[in-house]
Design an enzyme around this catalytic site. Structure first.
Site, short mmCIF file in Angstrom:
data_model
loop_
_atom_site.label_atom_id
_atom_site.label_comp_id
_atom_site.label_asym_id
_atom_site.label_seq_id
_atom_site.Cartn_x
_atom_site.Cartn_y
_atom_site.Cartn_z
N TYR A 1 15.80 46.83 32.37
CA TYR A 1 16.13 45.57 33.03
C TYR A 1 15.42 44.40 32.36
O TYR A 1 16.01 43.33 32.15
CB TYR A 1 15.76 45.64 34.52
CG TYR A 1 16.31 44.50 35.33
CD1 TYR A 1 17.59 44.56 35.89
CD2 TYR A 1 15.57 43.33 35.54
CE1 TYR A 1 18.11 43.51 36.63
CE2 TYR A 1 16.09 42.27 36.28
CZ TYR A 1 17.36 42.37 36.82
OH TYR A 1 17.88 41.32 37.54
N HIS B 1 9.87 36.40 37.39
CA HIS B 1 9.90 37.47 38.41
C HIS B 1 9.29 38.75 37.86
O HIS B 1 9.72 39.24 36.82
CB HIS B 1 11.35 37.74 38.85
CG HIS B 1 11.89 36.70 39.78
ND1 HIS B 1 13.01 36.89 40.55
CD2 HIS B 1 11.44 35.45 40.07
CE1 HIS B 1 13.23 35.81 41.28
NE2 HIS B 1 12.31 34.91 41.00
N TYR C 1 19.24 43.79 45.08
CA TYR C 1 20.45 44.54 44.72
C TYR C 1 20.67 45.55 45.85
O TYR C 1 19.84 46.43 46.05
CB TYR C 1 20.26 45.29 43.40
CG TYR C 1 20.23 44.42 42.17
CD1 TYR C 1 19.05 43.80 41.76
CD2 TYR C 1 21.38 44.24 41.39
CE1 TYR C 1 19.02 43.02 40.62
CE2 TYR C 1 21.35 43.45 40.24
CZ TYR C 1 20.17 42.84 39.86
OH TYR C 1 20.13 42.06 38.73
N LYS D 1 22.90 41.82 31.83
CA LYS D 1 22.71 41.99 30.39
C LYS D 1 23.58 41.11 29.48
O LYS D 1 23.30 40.98 28.29
CB LYS D 1 22.97 43.46 30.00
CG LYS D 1 21.88 44.41 30.47
CD LYS D 1 20.66 44.32 29.57
CE LYS D 1 19.41 44.81 30.22
NZ LYS D 1 18.54 43.73 30.78
N PRO E 1 28.17 42.90 35.41
CA PRO E 1 26.97 42.07 35.58
C PRO E 1 25.80 42.75 36.30
O PRO E 1 24.71 42.16 36.39
CB PRO E 1 27.48 40.87 36.40
CG PRO E 1 28.74 41.32 37.02
CD PRO E 1 29.33 42.37 36.15
P1 RFL Z 1 31.14 32.55 26.45
O1 RFL Z 1 30.08 32.05 27.38
O2 RFL Z 1 32.38 33.09 27.05
O3 RFL Z 1 31.48 31.35 25.46
C1 RFL Z 1 32.58 31.41 24.57
C2 RFL Z 1 33.00 29.99 24.24
O4 RFL Z 1 34.07 30.04 23.29
C3 RFL Z 1 35.08 29.12 23.70
N1 RFL Z 1 36.38 29.57 23.15
C4 RFL Z 1 36.98 29.01 22.10
N2 RFL Z 1 36.62 27.99 21.30
C5 RFL Z 1 37.47 27.64 20.30
N3 RFL Z 1 38.65 28.28 20.06
C6 RFL Z 1 39.05 29.32 20.83
N4 RFL Z 1 40.20 29.96 20.61
C7 RFL Z 1 38.19 29.72 21.89
N5 RFL Z 1 38.25 30.70 22.83
C8 RFL Z 1 37.15 30.59 23.58
C9 RFL Z 1 35.03 29.13 25.22
O5 RFL Z 1 35.58 27.96 25.78
C10 RFL Z 1 33.51 29.23 25.45
O6 RFL Z 1 32.90 27.98 25.53
O7 RFL Z 1 30.56 33.69 25.48
P2 RFL Z 1 29.11 33.83 24.84
O8 RFL Z 1 28.65 32.54 24.25
O9 RFL Z 1 29.15 35.05 24.01
O10 RFL Z 1 28.13 34.10 26.09
C11 RFL Z 1 28.23 35.26 26.88
C12 RFL Z 1 27.79 34.98 28.32
O11 RFL Z 1 28.45 33.83 28.79
C13 RFL Z 1 28.07 36.19 29.25
O12 RFL Z 1 27.74 37.39 28.62
C14 RFL Z 1 27.27 36.11 30.58
O13 RFL Z 1 27.67 35.01 31.35
C15 RFL Z 1 27.46 37.40 31.40
N6 RFL Z 1 26.79 37.36 32.70
C16 RFL Z 1 25.42 37.60 32.83
N7 RFL Z 1 24.66 37.82 31.74
C17 RFL Z 1 23.31 38.00 31.85
O14 RFL Z 1 22.63 38.21 30.83
N8 RFL Z 1 22.65 37.94 33.06
C18 RFL Z 1 23.34 37.71 34.21
O15 RFL Z 1 22.71 37.61 35.25
C19 RFL Z 1 24.78 37.57 34.14
N9 RFL Z 1 25.51 37.35 35.22
C20 RFL Z 1 27.53 37.11 33.86
C21 RFL Z 1 26.86 37.11 35.11
C22 RFL Z 1 28.90 36.84 33.80
C23 RFL Z 1 29.61 36.60 34.95
N10 RFL Z 1 31.00 36.30 34.82
C24 RFL Z 1 31.64 35.22 35.47
C25 RFL Z 1 31.76 36.94 33.79
C26 RFL Z 1 27.54 36.89 36.28
C27 RFL Z 1 28.93 36.66 36.21
C28 RFL Z 1 29.63 36.46 37.55
C1 PHB Z 2 23.09 35.78 38.90
O1 PHB Z 2 22.12 35.18 39.38
O2 PHB Z 2 24.16 35.21 38.69
C2 PHB Z 2 22.96 37.22 38.58
C3 PHB Z 2 21.72 37.81 38.65
C4 PHB Z 2 21.60 39.18 38.38
C5 PHB Z 2 22.71 39.91 38.02
C6 PHB Z 2 23.95 39.30 37.92
C7 PHB Z 2 24.08 37.94 38.21
O3 PHB Z 2 22.58 41.23 37.78
#
Ligand code: RFL
Ligand code: PHB
Length: 389
Positions: free
Chosen positions: A384, A72, A200, A296, A292
């Site tokens: 971004y 994109h 957005y 990032k 989110p």
């Molecule tokens: P994770 O993905 O939470 O993985 C951590 C892992 O550790 C395990 N764990 C354990 N294992 C052993 N012993 C324990 N005691 C443990 N406790 C936990 C867990 O089961 C898991 O498998 O962290 P990690 O790897 O640092 O990754 C971070 C990302 O997942 C997170 O920052 C992103 O998902 C955030 N996020 C977004 N980031 C972006 O860069 N772009 C996006 O568009 C974006 N959209 C989002 C998001 C996060 C969202 N939510 C649900 C919080 C949208 C949403 C809705």
């Molecule tokens: C997503 O596709 O889940 C998404 C995209 C952009 C954001 C947050 C979440 O800023």
């Protein structure tokens, strides 16, 4: 069992770190609390910065992303029905890749398997020991049977609710937190995305985001009060509210359908300092959380992994510990800038219950500045698409 780097957590941070270290001949063991199927069922991030794209390619997991991901060059912003486009490419010469975190994780699992790296699932009761000594170790249980893993270093990649961060004594840890008074209700639906790029939308009724995973899979979010529960929101109610918030122009082509996932995520900004204590390094969500709105979270996890993997390569390859010593400071400098960007996008585009008319006008004016100032759009585009490592 013994390894060089014990990695706690098989999210994107843990798997990518393990992948880069194994490629460099540095042995790791990943301990994950959940099953592989559970890890792969989580629907999360969707937008990859270009630096993340390049890091994934360098880790040998870029092929499917390059085939199936969507590049994109910009995104749309809308303020109460007035939609305009921010052209990232024109503003700063960069772009992003839309490719789901679930797919990134799946690709990493496959690559780890191909390398013969060790990922242990269903590891319960993980506890970290002797982190300030030369001989740290990790205890855990599998099916109730105690296990021990000796190592040189521990990488805490276990997310916000993991065990690694609380292992650092309270007197050492400094935490910075802002909790926002709302959450995002998100749905995934097997429908074509409403537009070719993300929208957005700031609206008097609250924020909305139109995103996607592929040409037949859409991801939509709406801002909701923290008191709302997923069960309160039928699909019909969700689509009706989304239509009220997205710009009318876009809604004309909105195709709705049954949700295949629906969840509410609270919004929070959080940083812990330092990210190293003795032989423990914190990585990704274990050390920081962003709301989110700036996309990032996953990208910060990737930059942490980049800095730490370089540190380990220098240490094991040439006996140079400078990268490991400087990890926390280097990672935090980038993290705080992403924190500021995520906070400012969130603050500009959401409805805050405590805001008065003056603060509402400030939000509208910030959007107007983005619409009309090349400088403001350049700042947004640079942040971004991702600041350099
Ligand atoms: P994770 O993905 O939470 O993985 C951590 C892992 O550790 C395990 N764990 C354990 N294992 C052993 N012993 C324990 N005691 C443990 N406790 C936990 C867990 O089961 C898991 O498998 O962290 P990690 O790897 O640092 O990754 C971070 C990302 O997942 C997170 O920052 C992103 O998902 C955030 N996020 C977004 N980031 C972006 O860069 N772009 C996006 O568009 C974006 N959209 C989002 C998001 C996060 C969202 N939510 C649900 C919080 C949208 C949403 C809705
Ligand atoms: C997503 O596709 O889940 C998404 C995209 C952009 C954001 C947050 C979440 O800023």
């Amino acid at each position: 069992m013994r390894t060089k780097v014990a990695i706690i957590g098989a999210g994107p941070s843990g798997l990518l770190l393990s992948q880069l270290l194994n490629l460099a001949g540095i042995e790791t063991v990943v301990l994950e609390r959940k099953s592989r199927d559970y890890v792969l069922s989580r629907i999360r991030a969707g937008v990859l910065e270009w630096t993340t794209v390049q890091l994934l390619r360098a880790a040998g997991v870029g092929d499917r992303m390059d085939r199936e991901g969507m590049v994109h060059d910009g995104c749309y912003l809308s303020s109460n029905n007035n939609m305009f486009r921010v052209d990232f490419h024109e503003a700063c010469g960069k772009q992003v890749m839309v490719y789901g975190q679930t797919e990134v994780t799946r690709d990493l699992y496959d690559a780890q398997e191909a390398l013969g790296a060790t990922v242990i699932h269903d590891a319960e009761d993980v506890a970290l020991h002797d982190l300030e000594s030369d001989a740290p170790w990790v205890s855990y249980t599998i099916g109730g049977v105690p296990q021990r893993l000796d190592c040189d270093y521990v990488a805490g990649c276990d997310g916000f609710h993991g065990v690694s961060r609380p292992t650092i004594p309270e007197g050492v840890r400094r935490e910075y937190e802002k909790v926002y008074p709302f959450g995002w209700l998100g749905i995934l639906s097997r429908t074509p995305p409403v537009a070719e790029e993300l929208i957005y939308a700031a609206h008097d009724r609250g924020f909305a985001l139109a995103s996607m995973r592929n040409p037949m899979l859409s991801r939509y979010y709406i801002q909701v009060p923290l008191t709302d529960r997923v069960e309160d929101w039928s699909d019909e109610a969700f689509w009706a509210e989304l239509k009220l918030r997205l710009p009318e122009e876009a809604c004309k082509s909105l195709i709705t359908g049954p949700s295949i996932e629906k969840s509410i995520a609270p919004l929070r900004s959080f940083v812990t300092e330092p990210m190293r204590w003795g032989r423990l390094f914190l990585v990704g969500d274990a050390a920081h959380i962003v709301p989110p709105t700036g996309a990032k979270g996953l990208n910060l996890a990737a930059s942490d992994v980049f800095y730490l993997s370089q540190g380990f390569k220098d240490f094991y390859g040439a006996g140079d510990a400078a990268g490991l010593e400087g990890y926390s400071q280097k990672a935090l400098a980038r993290i705080w800038k992403a924190m500021r960007f995520s906070w400012s996008m969130t603050t500009m585009m959401h409805r805050f219950p405590e805001h008065n008319a003056y603060e509402r006008r400030m939000q509208d004016t910030e959007m107007a500045v983005l619409e009309t100032s090349d400088t403001a759009r350049k700042w947004m585009a640079e942040n971004y698409t991702g600041l350099p490592y």
